[in-house]
Design an enzyme around this catalytic site. Structure first.
Site, mmCIF file in Angstrom:
data_model
loop_
_atom_site.group_PDB
_atom_site.id
_atom_site.type_symbol
_atom_site.label_atom_id
_atom_site.label_comp_id
_atom_site.label_asym_id
_atom_site.label_seq_id
_atom_site.Cartn_x
_atom_site.Cartn_y
_atom_site.Cartn_z
ATOM 1 N N THR A 1 0.874 -1.254 -0.012
ATOM 2 C CA THR A 1 0.014 0.176 -0.033
ATOM 3 C C THR A 1 0.930 1.260 0.257
ATOM 4 O OG1 THR A 1 -1.618 -1.130 1.381
ATOM 5 C CG2 THR A 1 -1.811 1.076 1.303
ATOM 6 N N ARG B 1 -13.119 -9.046 -0.861
ATOM 7 C CA ARG B 1 -12.572 -8.523 0.291
ATOM 8 C C ARG B 1 -12.073 -7.186 0.431
ATOM 9 N NH1 ARG B 1 -6.927 -6.623 1.643
ATOM 10 N NH2 ARG B 1 -6.715 -7.314 4.010
ATOM 11 N N GLY C 1 -10.057 -4.221 2.713
ATOM 12 C CA GLY C 1 -9.145 -4.162 3.540
ATOM 13 C C GLY C 1 -9.337 -2.702 4.313
ATOM 14 N N ASP C 2 -8.246 -2.415 4.948
ATOM 15 C CA ASP C 2 -8.358 -1.264 5.769
ATOM 16 C C ASP C 2 -8.002 0.197 4.762
ATOM 17 O OD1 ASP C 2 -5.728 -1.583 5.610
ATOM 18 O OD2 ASP C 2 -5.128 -0.408 7.117
ATOM 19 N N THR D 1 -0.323 1.083 6.673
ATOM 20 C CA THR D 1 -0.153 0.013 5.819
ATOM 21 C C THR D 1 0.170 -1.214 6.612
ATOM 22 O OG1 THR D 1 1.223 -0.691 4.070
ATOM 23 C CG2 THR D 1 2.203 0.679 5.822
ATOM 24 N N GLY D 2 -0.457 -2.295 6.039
ATOM 25 C CA GLY D 2 -0.047 -3.683 6.942
ATOM 26 C C GLY D 2 -1.346 -4.522 6.767
ATOM 27 N N GLY E 1 -4.509 -5.664 6.883
ATOM 28 C CA GLY E 1 -5.747 -4.803 6.913
ATOM 29 C C GLY E 1 -6.806 -5.041 8.198
#
Lengths: 344, 344
Positions: free
Chosen positions: A210, A238, A240-241, A261-262, A264
């Site tokens: 990201t 899906r 994510g964050d 970033t990571g 999510g």
């Protein structure tokens, strides 16, 4: 009497805290970016690759820095800086996005304006060249915060944004990653339960990439944005964050701006981006204290991995991550540039 | 010296606050629900309609209450209570969901478990009978928090959830609402700019009708869930706050559980559900103080309308809204039932 002495002692501690967190304008303007966090180890990296990543981070951040220096807005700086990274195949955003299980690229992005607390987000678009531009357009030109899928593409077309053939996002590198994971999954499915693929360390790493940017402009306005291709081999639509306001992105002129970033799912459960702002507002923590608690303490306890870049209203900046590395850079109003990849 | 006196004074205030917010278990278990907030005026409501709504709220909450009383979990109580409302055409969730601009019903839901901070959410499904059940299934049976669209339906099928023909969600009433708005929009578009339709008071009201439930069980676990059809005439794959963890739904055994209903965009920008928890955790506010500040002060200042039902770890409960009415009910461990519709 004993209680009073205790309280006096407590008061003195409070006095001390107050003096150490004294607010001071550090930078009139500033910018900080990330290009993803994960298991980035020096031993796996050639000097040439390292130089390529650093050069692209420098190119991206200098675009935003120049806008800010010339009196431009933090919104414009975030947009243009992220677009440099979206257009580069090095990062998992825009061109270079990872592939879904269906072999497509589905892009997410979000943006927040710290002055108005207005926000825009997009999930699962396949043909919009710049997802971060679309997120901003949703904020400025619709009454909505979040649009998704084909509907979001239709909105982008109505607004005249750049539409590309989905093949624009194809990169050989990312396509091979998908094949590797699918093959590995097939083998694992023979021996293991269906959930195995999500515990695969390759997937965990492949999904990091990201990009994000937070900027403070000369008018005191903070803006934050995040853009991603999500998770390699993702399925079931899906989300994510990255497109979730409060998890992947948050900005508030009263406190700070954050881009995450990571992994999510953990960033959503931990409310990472807004929690940093809440700790600053309600607990009077410094940016450094808040980012450290949220990433190293709260997120880590839950089992989540990743990081954030953040910047407060006084121009303090913070990189915070619990992985082996995070592609990252910052520039202050004196033009001092920091570019780093590994943990220190 | 002067400073010390000031601090001592401050300490005394702190002591006082502490004693008033003294924590006390009010209820061993408890449950609170909403069926949407908006311009609900007694003059527009017949006695019969009022009785019908109240009867359905009572039926729904008693299902959850009985589960909790018999030692069941808060997750089960939230699921079964919301399902009663999803199956009723009275509310904008499940059967009775409003129509999108494309004449379809697209459903959103989310759920959070306050013990593990695990969560599940779904956006834009068209054929899953119980979106709240799917949200919980995403939490328990996938590594993800949020799934969307056809992918989410595919996951539901894999897990054996009830799939229905999209016509199951059709109700004549909601379909007529869409026609009314489309006709009105046509007229307005001739005279006004394209954004006019989103300022239409009918749409603002038509979108209120989300259902939600928060429960505390005998084991001290809090669960919260929200389910909705979104906004009448919504387009572009719009996602509101109902499936957003931290905005529409939040639960944490350390603090509280919250389910929101109202103008989703403002609930996302205000981080309504998590902010209530953050104020309790970081500012030591009571549930009542936190819900009041977030809805009557912060959300209202931004221009947002709607409300929340919330419940804390000690079994305190709170209804808070800034609209004319909110369909709502609560039951405590003594079996005391409260059902209300209008502002008091």
């Amino acid at each position: 009497m004993k209680k009073s002495i205790l309280l006096l002692f407590f008061s003195l501690i409070l006095m001390n805290c107050e003096s150490t967190s004294k607010e001071e304008k550090i930078n009139d303007f500033a910018i900080i970016i990330h290009g993803g966090a994960g298991t980035i180890l020096k031993k796996n990296m050639t000097d040439e690759m390292e130089a390529t990543y650093k050069a692209k981070l420098e190119e991206a951040i200098k675009v935003g820095y120049t806008i800010l220096k010339n009196g431009g807005t933090s919104t414009d700086a975030v947009l243009k800086t992220i677009q440099v990274m979206e257009e580069s195949p090095l990062f998992n955003a825009g061109k270079g996005a990872v592939f879904t299980n269906a072999g497509t690229n589905e892009l997410d992005a979000s943006f927040m304006d710290g002055k108005t607390l207005n926000a825009g987000a997009v999930a699962g678009v396949k043909d919009v060249k710049s997802p971060i531009e679309l997120a901003i357009k949703i904020m400025t030109d619709s009454e909505h915060v979040m649009l998704s899928g084909e509907g979001a593409s239709a909105f982008a077309k109505e607004k005249g944004l750049d539409i590309v053939n989905p093949s624009y996002f194809y990169t050989e590198n990312r396509f091979q990653s998908l094949q590797k994971i699918i093959n590995q999954e097939k083998t694992e499915l023979d021996h293991n339960d269906k959930k195995a693929n999500f515990y695969d360390p390759i997937i965990k790493d492949s999904k990091f990439g990201t990009v994000g940017c937070v900027a403070l402009d000369k008018f005191g306005n903070i803006a934050a944005g995040t853009s991603t291709g999500g998770m390699t081999n993702k399925r079931w639509g899906r989300i994510g964050d990255a497109p979730i306001i409060g998890s992947g992105t948050y900005a508030n002129n009263k406190t700070c701006g954050v881009s995450s970033t990571g992994w999510g799912e953990y960033f959503i459960r931990s409310q990472v981006a807004y929690d940093i702002s809440a700790q600053m507002e309600y607990q009077k923590k410094s940016l450094k204290e808040a980012t450290k608690d949220v990433i190293q303490n709260k997120l880590s306890k839950l089992g989540g991995t990743g990081g954030v870049v953040a910047l407060d209203k006084n121009g303090n900046m913070s990189f915070e991550f619990n992985t082996e590395g995070m592609y990252r850079a910052s520039m202050d109003d004196k033009g001092e540039l920091i570019i780093k990849i590994y943990k220190e």
